[in-house]
Design an enzyme around this catalytic site. Structure first.
Site, PDB file in Angstrom:
ATOM      1  N   GLY A 255      12.378  29.550  62.038  1.00 50.48           N
ATOM      2  CA  GLY A 255      12.221  31.317  62.133  1.00 50.48           C
ATOM      3  C   GLY A 255      10.741  31.517  61.784  1.00 50.48           C
ATOM      4  O   GLY A 255      10.198  32.228  62.573  1.00 50.48           O
TER       5      GLY A 255
ATOM      6  N   VAL B 194      18.518  32.131  64.340  1.00 50.89           N
ATOM      7  CA  VAL B 194      18.238  30.831  64.026  1.00 50.89           C
ATOM      8  C   VAL B 194      19.833  30.213  63.547  1.00 50.89           C
ATOM      9  O   VAL B 194      20.384  30.878  62.826  1.00 50.89           O
ATOM     10  CB  VAL B 194      17.228  30.384  63.219  1.00 50.89           C
ATOM     11  CG1 VAL B 194      17.445  28.844  62.702  1.00 50.89           C
ATOM     12  CG2 VAL B 194      15.899  30.797  63.381  1.00 50.89           C
TER      13      VAL B 194
ATOM     14  N   GLY C 296      12.120  25.642  58.999  1.00 58.99           N
ATOM     15  CA  GLY C 296      11.026  26.193  59.326  1.00 58.99           C
ATOM     16  C   GLY C 296      10.950  26.976  60.985  1.00 58.99           C
ATOM     17  O   GLY C 296       9.972  27.393  61.338  1.00 58.99           O
TER      18      GLY C 296
ATOM     19  N   ASN D  87      20.891  41.768  55.145  1.00 54.31           N
ATOM     20  CA  ASN D  87      20.512  40.201  55.650  1.00 54.31           C
ATOM     21  C   ASN D  87      19.632  39.568  55.018  1.00 54.31           C
ATOM     22  O   ASN D  87      18.750  40.019  54.130  1.00 54.31           O
ATOM     23  CB  ASN D  87      19.667  40.536  56.871  1.00 54.31           C
ATOM     24  CG  ASN D  87      19.486  39.149  57.895  1.00 54.31           C
ATOM     25  OD1 ASN D  87      19.084  38.219  57.187  1.00 54.31           O
ATOM     26  ND2 ASN D  87      19.316  39.389  59.167  1.00 54.31           N
TER      27      ASN D  87
ATOM     28  N   TYR E  22      11.022  37.235  54.966  1.00 51.09           N
ATOM     29  CA  TYR E  22      10.042  38.143  55.584  1.00 51.09           C
ATOM     30  C   TYR E  22       9.099  38.353  54.581  1.00 51.09           C
ATOM     31  O   TYR E  22       7.845  38.478  54.693  1.00 51.09           O
ATOM     32  CB  TYR E  22      10.683  39.426  55.956  1.00 51.09           C
ATOM     33  CG  TYR E  22      11.549  38.954  57.313  1.00 51.09           C
ATOM     34  CD1 TYR E  22      11.277  38.215  58.071  1.00 51.09           C
ATOM     35  CD2 TYR E  22      12.694  39.797  57.352  1.00 51.09           C
ATOM     36  CE1 TYR E  22      11.992  37.964  59.352  1.00 51.09           C
ATOM     37  CE2 TYR E  22      13.491  39.604  58.747  1.00 51.09           C
ATOM     38  CZ  TYR E  22      13.245  38.586  59.396  1.00 51.09           C
ATOM     39  OH  TYR E  22      14.016  38.318  60.598  1.00 51.09           O
TER      40      TYR E  22
END
Length: 154
Positions: A81, A71, A79, A108, A114
């Protein structure tokens, strides 16, 4: 955007992908790579993902391996991702796939994102890669293996 991702991952010099190669992989006679592009309200691309099918011998079915998710900085936190990953999750559910998997660099900052969607790191599995001269050396051994031979599967 693939080259932007390579730069973000501090590996720009390793990215040699051309537009032609990507086009062939996505739209050639036997595509094995799939992709999605997220666009803003003006139609400008702000993110992408590239993925392919995997297979779990333990589950006895396919899954999706997410190769790249990117992204653009200006669209992070909007939003985008989540939208991209939700699209892959929907494909998994619609097709009966059991898994959506990916790897990421340990530095990252997306790890927090996640974890927020309940993804978790897979412990005890270490990725390996064979490339370049080492790949070619091993390929040369494809015809000999202590008397064993290969039978075609398809």
């Amino acid at each position: 955007m693939v080259h932007e991702l390579a730069e973000y991952e501090q590996a720009a010099e390793q990215c040699h992908l051309t537009v032609e190669q990507l086009h062939t992989a996505l739209f050639g006679p036997a595509p094995a790579l799939y992709g999605h592009v997220a666009v803003d309200p003006a139609g400008e691309p702000v993110g992408f993902m590239l993925w392919f099918l995997s297979f779990s011998t333990w589950e006895g079915g396919h899954g999706i391996h997410l190769e790249d998710l990117y992204v653009r900085p200006a669209a992070r936190g909007t939003g985008t991702g989540r939208l991209l990953l939700a699209a892959l999750a929907a494909i998994c559910v619609e097709r009966g796939y059991q898994r959506l998997e990916w790897v990421m660099l340990d530095w990252n900052p997306a790890a927090g994102f996640y974890q927020a969607i309940d993804a978790h790191p897979v412990d005890q599995w270490v990725p390996y890669r064979l490339a370049g001269a080492a790949l070619r050396r091993l390929a040369e051994q494809a015809t000999t293996a202590g008397g064993a031979s290969l039978a075609p599967t398809g």
